[in-house]
Motif scaffolding. Structure first.
Motif, PDB file in Angstrom:
ATOM      1  N   UNK A 160       0.895  -0.875   0.205  1.00 19.22           N
ATOM      2  CA  UNK A 160      -0.031   0.072   0.196  1.00 19.22           C
ATOM      3  C   UNK A 160       0.952   1.325   0.365  1.00 19.22           C
ATOM      4  N   UNK A 161       0.519   2.154  -0.588  1.00 22.72           N
ATOM      5  CA  UNK A 161       1.480   3.374  -0.781  1.00 22.72           C
ATOM      6  C   UNK A 161       0.789   4.371   0.695  1.00 22.72           C
ATOM      7  N   UNK A 162      -0.026   4.554   1.054  1.00 21.21           N
ATOM      8  CA  UNK A 162      -0.694   5.236   2.754  1.00 21.21           C
ATOM      9  C   UNK A 162      -1.596   3.534   3.387  1.00 21.21           C
ATOM     10  N   UNK A 163      -1.198   4.425   4.255  1.00 23.35           N
ATOM     11  CA  UNK A 163      -2.324   4.370   5.703  1.00 23.35           C
ATOM     12  C   UNK A 163      -2.200   2.487   5.853  1.00 23.35           C
ATOM     13  N   UNK A 164      -1.854   1.765   5.721  1.00 17.18           N
ATOM     14  CA  UNK A 164      -2.035   0.575   5.740  1.00 17.18           C
ATOM     15  C   UNK A 164      -0.483  -0.174   5.699  1.00 17.18           C
ATOM     16  N   UNK A 165      -0.324  -1.640   6.040  1.00 14.39           N
ATOM     17  CA  UNK A 165       0.940  -2.089   5.862  1.00 14.39           C
ATOM     18  C   UNK A 165       0.615  -4.019   5.083  1.00 14.39           C
ATOM     19  N   UNK A 166       1.693  -4.400   4.611  1.00 15.12           N
ATOM     20  CA  UNK A 166       3.063  -3.719   4.035  1.00 15.12           C
ATOM     21  C   UNK A 166       3.096  -2.708   3.666  1.00 15.12           C
ATOM     22  N   UNK A 167       3.930  -1.202   4.299  1.00 15.18           N
ATOM     23  CA  UNK A 167       3.837  -0.145   2.931  1.00 15.18           C
ATOM     24  C   UNK A 167       4.317  -0.834   1.353  1.00 15.18           C
ATOM     25  N   UNK A 168       4.541   0.461   0.370  1.00 11.73           N
ATOM     26  CA  UNK A 168       5.308   0.482  -0.539  1.00 11.73           C
ATOM     27  C   UNK A 168       6.455   0.025  -0.770  1.00 11.73           C
ATOM     28  N   UNK A 169       6.798   0.936  -0.030  1.00 11.02           N
ATOM     29  CA  UNK A 169       8.463   0.899   0.603  1.00 11.02           C
ATOM     30  C   UNK A 169       8.934  -0.345   1.330  1.00 11.02           C
ATOM     31  N   UNK A 170       8.603  -0.975   2.001  1.00 10.32           N
ATOM     32  CA  UNK A 170       8.655  -1.858   2.833  1.00 10.32           C
ATOM     33  C   UNK A 170       8.752  -3.505   1.904  1.00 10.32           C
ATOM     34  N   UNK A 171       7.732  -3.020   0.924  1.00  6.25           N
ATOM     35  CA  UNK A 171       8.020  -4.105  -0.402  1.00  6.25           C
ATOM     36  C   UNK A 171       8.597  -3.813  -1.439  1.00  6.25           C
ATOM     37  N   UNK A 172       9.289  -3.174  -1.504  1.00  2.64           N
ATOM     38  CA  UNK A 172      10.353  -2.612  -2.277  1.00  2.64           C
ATOM     39  C   UNK A 172      11.919  -3.183  -1.521  1.00  2.64           C
ATOM     40  N   UNK A 173      11.779  -3.050  -0.695  1.00  2.00           N
ATOM     41  CA  UNK A 173      12.764  -3.600   0.571  1.00  2.00           C
ATOM     42  C   UNK A 173      13.056  -4.870   0.365  1.00  2.00           C
ATOM     43  N   UNK A 174      12.210  -5.773   0.693  1.00  2.00           N
ATOM     44  CA  UNK A 174      11.415  -6.812   1.091  1.00  2.00           C
ATOM     45  C   UNK A 174      12.804  -8.046  -0.343  1.00  2.00           C
ATOM     46  N   UNK A 175      12.106  -6.886  -1.256  1.00  2.00           N
ATOM     47  CA  UNK A 175      12.134  -7.328  -3.035  1.00  2.00           C
ATOM     48  C   UNK A 175      13.657  -7.637  -3.412  1.00  2.00           C
ATOM     49  N   UNK A 176      14.161  -6.095  -2.400  1.00  2.00           N
ATOM     50  CA  UNK A 176      15.491  -6.101  -2.677  1.00  2.00           C
ATOM     51  C   UNK A 176      16.218  -7.267  -2.624  1.00  2.00           C
ATOM     52  N   UNK A 177      15.971  -7.738  -1.495  1.00  2.00           N
ATOM     53  CA  UNK A 177      16.614  -8.915  -0.832  1.00  2.00           C
ATOM     54  C   UNK A 177      15.861  -9.970  -1.025  1.00  2.00           C
ATOM     55  N   UNK A 178      15.204 -10.680  -1.824  1.00  2.00           N
ATOM     56  CA  UNK A 178      14.072 -11.894  -2.556  1.00  2.00           C
ATOM     57  C   UNK A 178      15.243 -12.168  -3.388  1.00  2.00           C
ATOM     58  N   UNK A 179      14.846 -13.242  -3.518  1.00  2.00           N
ATOM     59  CA  UNK A 179      15.520 -14.087  -4.688  1.00  2.00           C
ATOM     60  C   UNK A 179      15.436 -14.586  -6.368  1.00  2.00           C
ATOM     61  N   UNK A 180      14.323 -13.317  -6.438  1.00  2.00           N
ATOM     62  CA  UNK A 180      13.708 -12.683  -7.311  1.00  2.00           C
ATOM     63  C   UNK A 180      14.351 -11.653  -8.347  1.00  2.00           C
ATOM     64  N   UNK A 181      14.575 -12.444  -9.515  1.00  2.00           N
ATOM     65  CA  UNK A 181      15.217 -11.367 -10.739  1.00  2.00           C
ATOM     66  C   UNK A 181      14.616 -10.393 -11.454  1.00  2.00           C
ATOM     67  N   UNK A 182      13.236 -10.137 -11.136  1.00  2.00           N
ATOM     68  CA  UNK A 182      13.030  -9.052 -12.044  1.00  2.00           C
ATOM     69  C   UNK A 182      11.255  -9.226 -11.270  1.00  2.00           C
ATOM     70  N   UNK A 183      10.775  -8.010 -10.499  1.00  2.00           N
ATOM     71  CA  UNK A 183      10.301  -7.824  -9.947  1.00  2.00           C
ATOM     72  C   UNK A 183       9.087  -6.635 -10.610  1.00  2.00           C
ATOM     73  N   UNK A 184       7.488  -7.541 -11.185  1.00  2.00           N
ATOM     74  CA  UNK A 184       6.886  -6.603 -11.589  1.00  2.00           C
ATOM     75  C   UNK A 184       5.674  -6.043 -10.588  1.00  2.00           C
ATOM     76  N   UNK A 185       5.503  -4.669 -10.672  1.00  2.00           N
ATOM     77  CA  UNK A 185       5.224  -3.538 -10.264  1.00  2.00           C
ATOM     78  C   UNK A 185       3.853  -3.126 -10.986  1.00  2.00           C
ATOM     79  N   UNK A 186       2.429  -2.890 -10.253  1.00  2.00           N
ATOM     80  CA  UNK A 186       1.337  -3.854 -10.675  1.00  2.00           C
ATOM     81  C   UNK A 186       0.515  -2.399  -9.875  1.00  2.00           C
ATOM     82  N   UNK A 187       0.533  -0.727 -10.172  1.00  2.00           N
ATOM     83  CA  UNK A 187      -0.244   0.484  -9.651  1.00  2.00           C
ATOM     84  C   UNK A 187      -1.890  -0.295  -9.516  1.00  2.00           C
TER      85      UNK A 187
END
Length: 252
Positions: A165-192
């Motif tokens: 989520x972008x606002x007012x709920x968790x996990x936040x988009x920032x937290x999701x990106x941080x999770x993506x950075x340390x994940x085993x996935x080489x490609x991350x699709x982001x659907x707004x």
């Protein structure tokens, strides 16, 4: 005479408001009603009050108010009804029925799959898909976006699908990106999961840019939903279910 009142959210970005108006104009063409008006809850004109006045001045004896919102949250439950209640008191002889937001359906998941496909990047077995919602303190928003993520997960059984989520709920988009950075996935699709462009869309792009400079992962930003015939169909269904009494929220 029956009128349809389309209630959009509104944006500080003129491009977003223009997209909303273009979208509603297409929706209007699919309806036979002679009286149809669009309006915005905030940040843009015409207001709900102004458009409601216009419906009555054109001879409306019944108004079907449709919230052009993706999910049911505070705006749909409280903010819009509060204004409609005020207008009902101003025009007590005009019937008012309030419909539902677009909500969760297979149609919406079809659009999400299209948004992935049009990137021309194949969703691989180890791909991560982030479904990004606007966010709200209302628990129904998390429930509904979670349901959409589950439906999308069923379409992509070999990939990970996570909602954030972008606002007012968790996990936040920032937290999701941080999770993506340390994940085993080489490609991350982001659907707004947003109807139109706007400041939130720009925020997503800025966040992606900041992490892309740090990591070698491939981030693929999909288009926001925008106008799609299936969303037009969903709006038409909301109008018809109110008109046929399948779902009616009345104001006394």
């Amino acid at each position: 005479m029956e009128a349809i009142l389309y209630i959009c959210h509104g944006s500080r970005l003129k491009e977003a408001s223009a997209q909303a108006i273009e979208f509603i104009n297409v929706c209007m063409e699919a309806q036979p009603n002679k009286i149809q008006e669009y309006c915005f809850l905030e940040l843009e004109a015409p207001t709900i009050e102004d458009a409601y006045d216009q419906c009555v001045q054109q001879g409306a004896t019944r108004i079907i108010a449709i919230p052009v919102l993706l999910l049911t949250a505070v705006h749909a439950k409280h903010d819009i009804p509060a204004i409609l209640n005020k207008m009902k008191k101003r025009y007590p002889n005009v019937d008012l029925n309030y419909g539902r937001p677009i909500g969760v359906s297979d149609k919406m998941v079809d659009i999400l799959v299209e948004r992935l496909e049009e990137t021309n990047v194949r969703v691989m077995e180890n791909s991560l898909v982030l479904l990004v919602g606007r966010g709200s303190s209302d628990p129904d928003v998390k429930r509904d976006l979670g349901h959409l993520a589950d439906l999308l997960r069923n379409r992509l059984p070999n990939s990970q699908v996570k909602e954030c989520y972008l606002t007012a709920a968790s996990p936040s988009f920032t937290e999701a990106l941080e999770m993506a950075e340390v994940s085993q996935s080489n490609q991350v699709f982001i659907i707004p999961y947003l109807l139109f462009t706007g400041l939130l869309m720009k925020s997503i792009q800025n966040s992606i840019n900041s992490v892309e400079n740090k990591r070698k992962k491939k981030f693929i930003l999909c288009r926001y939903l925008g106008y799609h015939p299936k969303i037009g169909q969903a709006i038409s269904e909301r109008i018809h279910e109110v008109g046929e009494g399948a779902y009616v929220s009345n104001y006394a």
